[in-house]
Design a protein around this motif. Structure first.
Motif, PDB file in Angstrom:
ATOM      1  N   CYS A  36       0.829  -1.200   0.000  1.00 51.87           N
ATOM      2  CA  CYS A  36       0.000   0.000   0.000  1.00 51.87           C
ATOM      3  C   CYS A  36       0.872   1.263   0.000  1.00 51.87           C
ATOM      4  N   LEU A  37       0.237   2.370  -0.365  1.00 53.48           N
ATOM      5  CA  LEU A  37       0.988   3.619  -0.558  1.00 53.48           C
ATOM      6  C   LEU A  37       1.848   3.955   0.646  1.00 53.48           C
ATOM      7  N   ILE A  38       1.274   3.841   1.837  1.00 46.52           N
ATOM      8  CA  ILE A  38       2.023   4.292   3.022  1.00 46.52           C
ATOM      9  C   ILE A  38       3.253   3.418   3.275  1.00 46.52           C
ATOM     10  N   GLU A  39       3.217   2.161   2.862  1.00 47.76           N
ATOM     11  CA  GLU A  39       4.404   1.307   3.036  1.00 47.76           C
ATOM     12  C   GLU A  39       5.552   1.797   2.140  1.00 47.76           C
ATOM     13  N   HIS A  40       5.216   2.186   0.912  1.00 43.56           N
ATOM     14  CA  HIS A  40       6.245   2.760   0.039  1.00 43.56           C
ATOM     15  C   HIS A  40       6.791   4.056   0.652  1.00 43.56           C
ATOM     16  N   THR A  41       5.872   4.875   1.163  1.00 44.04           N
ATOM     17  CA  THR A  41       6.266   6.170   1.733  1.00 44.04           C
ATOM     18  C   THR A  41       7.232   5.964   2.903  1.00 44.04           C
ATOM     19  N   LEU A  42       6.893   5.040   3.798  1.00 47.58           N
ATOM     20  CA  LEU A  42       7.734   4.810   4.981  1.00 47.58           C
ATOM     21  C   LEU A  42       9.104   4.263   4.586  1.00 47.58           C
ATOM     22  N   ASP A  43       9.123   3.418   3.554  1.00 44.53           N
ATOM     23  CA  ASP A  43      10.392   2.829   3.102  1.00 44.53           C
ATOM     24  C   ASP A  43      11.427   3.875   2.727  1.00 44.53           C
ATOM     25  N   CYS A  44      10.966   4.984   2.157  1.00 47.11           N
ATOM     26  CA  CYS A  44      11.902   6.049   1.752  1.00 47.11           C
ATOM     27  C   CYS A  44      12.727   6.503   2.949  1.00 47.11           C
ATOM     28  N   PHE A  45      12.121   6.522   4.128  1.00 46.77           N
ATOM     29  CA  PHE A  45      12.790   7.054   5.324  1.00 46.77           C
ATOM     30  C   PHE A  45      13.489   5.955   6.117  1.00 46.77           C
ATOM     31  N   LEU A  46      12.888   4.765   6.169  1.00 48.31           N
ATOM     32  CA  LEU A  46      13.432   3.706   7.017  1.00 48.31           C
ATOM     33  C   LEU A  46      14.799   3.251   6.510  1.00 48.31           C
ATOM     34  N   GLY A  47      15.092   3.488   5.227  1.00 49.67           N
ATOM     35  CA  GLY A  47      16.388   3.097   4.684  1.00 49.67           C
ATOM     36  C   GLY A  47      17.438   4.190   4.776  1.00 49.67           C
ATOM     37  N   GLN A  48      17.123   5.298   5.413  1.00 47.47           N
ATOM     38  CA  GLN A  48      18.010   6.465   5.379  1.00 47.47           C
ATOM     39  C   GLN A  48      18.838   6.569   6.662  1.00 47.47           C
ATOM     40  N   PRO A  49      20.184   6.589   6.564  1.00 51.51           N
ATOM     41  CA  PRO A  49      20.998   6.761   7.771  1.00 51.51           C
ATOM     42  C   PRO A  49      20.664   8.088   8.458  1.00 51.51           C
ATOM     43  N   LEU A  51      18.151   8.456  10.634  1.00 52.17           N
ATOM     44  CA  LEU A  51      16.764   8.473  11.111  1.00 52.17           C
ATOM     45  C   LEU A  51      16.723   8.191  12.623  1.00 52.17           C
ATOM     46  N   LEU A  52      16.165   9.130  13.383  1.00 59.87           N
ATOM     47  CA  LEU A  52      16.070   8.971  14.841  1.00 59.87           C
ATOM     48  C   LEU A  52      14.772   8.275  15.239  1.00 59.87           C
ATOM     49  N   GLY A  53      13.727   8.473  14.468  1.00 58.21           N
ATOM     50  CA  GLY A  53      12.434   7.874  14.764  1.00 58.21           C
ATOM     51  C   GLY A  53      11.387   8.512  13.887  1.00 58.21           C
ATOM     52  N   LEU A  54      10.234   7.849  13.813  1.00 59.63           N
ATOM     53  CA  LEU A  54       9.211   8.291  12.874  1.00 59.63           C
ATOM     54  C   LEU A  54       7.848   8.176  13.551  1.00 59.63           C
ATOM     55  N   VAL A  55       7.046   9.207  13.426  1.00 59.17           N
ATOM     56  CA  VAL A  55       5.699   9.151  14.002  1.00 59.17           C
ATOM     57  C   VAL A  55       4.675   9.268  12.879  1.00 59.17           C
ATOM     58  N   ALA A  69       2.674  -4.769   8.454  1.00 57.95           N
ATOM     59  CA  ALA A  69       3.871  -5.262   9.151  1.00 57.95           C
ATOM     60  C   ALA A  69       4.623  -4.099   9.805  1.00 57.95           C
ATOM     61  N   CYS A  70       4.651  -2.938   9.143  1.00 58.13           N
ATOM     62  CA  CYS A  70       5.433  -1.812   9.678  1.00 58.13           C
ATOM     63  C   CYS A  70       4.854  -1.266  10.986  1.00 58.13           C
ATOM     64  N   ALA A  71       3.604  -1.601  11.304  1.00 58.24           N
ATOM     65  CA  ALA A  71       3.018  -1.139  12.569  1.00 58.24           C
ATOM     66  C   ALA A  71       3.817  -1.677  13.768  1.00 58.24           C
ATOM     67  N   ALA A  72       4.555  -2.779  13.548  1.00 61.48           N
ATOM     68  CA  ALA A  72       5.341  -3.384  14.635  1.00 61.48           C
ATOM     69  C   ALA A  72       6.794  -2.913  14.629  1.00 61.48           C
TER      70      ALA A  72
END
Ligand code: CTP
Ligand code: MG
Length: 230
Positions: A36-49, A51-55, A69-72
């Motif tokens: 889903c769209l939000i999973e692609h969106t989150l991936d852009c940030f989760l792979g970036q050195p 990153l302190l955290g994401l809300v 899956a990313c909810a966990a």
């Protein structure tokens, strides 16, 4: 400019209903290439050195998010959505501060419905703004000739296109400064459509960082059709 990008937090407003998409669910949960769209969106940030955290800011009745899956993912926390996008973002910023984020830290705000952010654009934004006193946003110079519409639906003027940019996200500001700007602007009843407009309302001039035009926000059905065809 230093070699390494700065550390940063991320706020993803995802509490909208997507009324202009006219779909059976909020657009951030519509499929694109098997996810889903939000999973692609989150991936852009989760792979970036750095990153302190994401809300992620979500509506109280959101039944789709807990199924992902990313909810966990321990780097991701949730905050409540608000009435308008700016209210959702403000809740996200306050949640980060409650978690112990420093007011001087950088925060990047990015629409959940903008799933095609290039890693190179994210890096350019971080590198360009890391020493900036204000912060700024990814944006794209307007390409087409602009027309000012009159009340009769006819062209009343052709403004100078070279002065106009389209505002994209991520938008990157200091956490405390953005929280104050958004909070004060909302309390004053100002019209706030993005983070930069809140900073402008507070008297600052955010920097425009040129990005790719295909970092589109999925707003209408043809936007998603365009991304699916790629
Ligand atoms: N958003 C939010 N809280 C709101 C409204 C919007 O977090 N009260 C989020 C949306 O989920 C989206 C982003 O802000 O990721 C950009 O908003 P927009 O494109 O307007 O999305 P929607 O409001 O969902 O769509 P629409 O305006 O067509 O109903
Ligand atoms: Mg909206």
């Amino acid at each position: 400019m230093t070699d390494t990008n700065p550390s940063f937090w991320v706020v993803i407003p995802a509490a909208g209903v997507g009324s202009r998409m006219r779909a059976d669910r909020p657009k951030q949960y519509l499929p694109l290439n098997g996810r889903c769209l939000i999973e692609h969106t989150l991936d852009c940030f989760l792979g970036q050195p750095g990153l302190l955290g994401l809300v992620v800011c979500l509506s109280a009745d959101d039944a789709w998010w807990p199924q992902l899956a990313c909810a966990a993912d321990p780097r991701i926390t949730r905050a409540d959505g608000g009435r308008e996008r700016a209210d959702s973002v403000l809740n996200g910023l306050q949640a980060l501060i409650a978690q112990g984020a420093n007011e001087q830290d950088w925060v990047l705000v990015h629409d959940a419905a903008r799933p095609n952010l290039a890693q190179s654009d994210l890096q350019t934004l971080l590198a360009t703004l890391q020493d900036d006193p204000v912060g700024g946003l990814l944006a794209v110079p307007v390409r087409d000739t602009l027309k000012l519409a009159g009340p009769d639906g006819r062209v009343s003027a052709t403004p100078d296109r070279s002065l106009f940019w389209q505002a994209y996200t991520p938008q990157m500001f200091r956490l405390g400064a953005l929280r104050d700007a958004l909070g004060n602007a909302l309390a004053a009843g100002a019209t706030i459509t993005d983070e930069a407009s809140a900073m402008e309302w507070a008297g600052q001039a955010p920097r425009l960082v040129e990005g790719r035009a295909d970092n589109i926000k999925v707003t209408r059905p043809e936007d998603l059709e365009f991304l699916r065809r790629r």
